[in-house]
Each structure stands twice: as structure tokens, then as C-alpha cells.
Design a protein around this motif. Structure first.
Motif, short mmCIF file in Angstrom:
data_model
loop_
_atom_site.label_atom_id
_atom_site.label_comp_id
_atom_site.label_asym_id
_atom_site.label_seq_id
_atom_site.Cartn_x
_atom_site.Cartn_y
_atom_site.Cartn_z
N VAL A 11 0.84 -1.19 0.00
CA VAL A 11 0.00 0.00 0.00
C VAL A 11 0.88 1.24 0.00
N VAL A 13 0.52 5.16 0.92
CA VAL A 13 -0.31 6.17 1.57
C VAL A 13 0.27 7.54 1.25
N ASP A 15 -0.22 11.62 1.77
CA ASP A 15 -0.88 12.70 2.51
C ASP A 15 0.18 13.70 2.91
N ALA A 24 -1.81 5.89 9.56
CA ALA A 24 -2.29 4.96 8.53
C ALA A 24 -1.29 3.84 8.32
N VAL A 56 -2.42 -0.89 -4.01
CA VAL A 56 -3.41 0.19 -3.88
C VAL A 56 -2.69 1.46 -3.44
N MET A 58 -3.64 4.96 -1.42
CA MET A 58 -4.61 5.70 -0.59
C MET A 58 -4.11 7.13 -0.54
N ASP A 60 -4.76 11.48 -0.07
CA ASP A 60 -5.49 12.65 0.39
C ASP A 60 -5.99 13.43 -0.82
N ILE A 87 -7.76 4.94 -3.72
CA ILE A 87 -8.80 5.28 -2.75
C ILE A 87 -8.47 6.67 -2.22
N LEU A 89 -8.67 9.58 0.53
CA LEU A 89 -8.89 9.85 1.95
C LEU A 89 -9.28 11.32 2.02
N ILE A 107 -12.62 7.00 1.56
CA ILE A 107 -12.66 6.77 3.01
C ILE A 107 -12.61 8.13 3.69
N VAL A 120 -10.47 -0.87 3.54
CA VAL A 120 -9.74 -0.99 2.28
C VAL A 120 -10.04 -2.35 1.64
#
Length: 128
Positions: A11, A13, A15, A24, A56, A58, A60, A87, A89, A107, A120
Motif C-alpha cells: 500500500v 499512503v 498525505d 495509517a 493500492v 490511498m 489525500d 482510494i 482519503l 474513506i 480498504v
């Protein structure tokens, strides 16, 4: 492998909030058993997505400079990253315009760290 749960998911992430990235990351690693990388910006996410090709991303929505929707569009234009599920956030209440845009899901922030991996998994059809 992580025992009976199958392969370790990778994953990314993304942000601009360092604390959110760390929460996260810890959540997905400790609860989900996944391998998590983090990026602080859209351009950094694009570079990491090409290099690591995670299962994946994720991301912002609201980030300084290049925001999430712009980064998502860039990822979709790149042959090497267009198939990676994304995805969002977001703390935004109105996410109507994103349905049908090719996003894997949305999400809401703040998220429940203990339930993040399950959310997720549900969005992507993975076994939680």
C-alpha cells in the motif's frame, strides 16, 4: 506470505500530514499485516507508484501544490500506473462527483485506525 491470509499487500499512503501518514502506516501494517510506503505529495506519489507498483494507493484529496484529483488523473494517464486502484482519503463531505470516475473508493477522515484495513479490503474485494 502472512500465513493463511495470502500474499502481503503493498500500500502507498499519500498525505501531506505526516501524523496521518504514520497513523495509517502503523494501522495497515499492524492490523492488516500489509507493507506500507508513504509519500508526502502528488509528484512523490507518482514517482513511487512507478517504482514500486503498489496494490493500492490511498491518497489525500487536499494537498498543497498538486492535489489528489490531479495526481489521480496523472496516474491514470501513465501506462505503468493506470491499473493501480486509488482510494481517496478525505475530510470533505461532498464526494458525489467522484463516483464513476474510476476511483476504487473514498474513506472519510478521520478514519478509525482499527478498521482501516477492513475498509480498504471491503472496497477492493480483498479478504479482510
Amino acid at each position: 506470505m502472512t500465513g493463511v491470509t495470502g500474499p502481503v499487500r503493498r500500500v502507498l499512503v499519500v498525505d501531506d500530514d505526516e501524523l496521518l501518514r504514520e497513523v495509517a502506516k502503523a494501522s495497515l501494517e499492524l492490523v492488516g499485516g500489509w507493507s506500507v510506503s508513504t509519500a508526502a505529495s502528488g509528484p512523490e506519489a507518482e514517482e513511487m507508484a512507478r517504482a514500486e507498483h503498489p496494490d493500492v494507493i490511498m491518497m489525500d484529496v487536499m494537498m498543497p501544490g498538486q492535489d489528489g484529483p490531479t495526481t489521480f488523473a496523472q496516474l491514470r494517464e501513465d501506462e505503468d500506473t493506470r491499473d493501480i486502484p486509488v482510494i481517496f482519503l478525505t475530510a470533505k463531505n461532498n464526494t458525489e462527483g467522484w463516483h464513476g470516475s474510476g476511483l476504487a473508493g473514498v474513506i472519510a477522515k478521520p478514519f478509525d485506525a482499527m478498521r482501516l484495513a477492513a475498509q480498504v479490503s471491503r472496497l477492493l474485494g480483498w479478504d479482510a
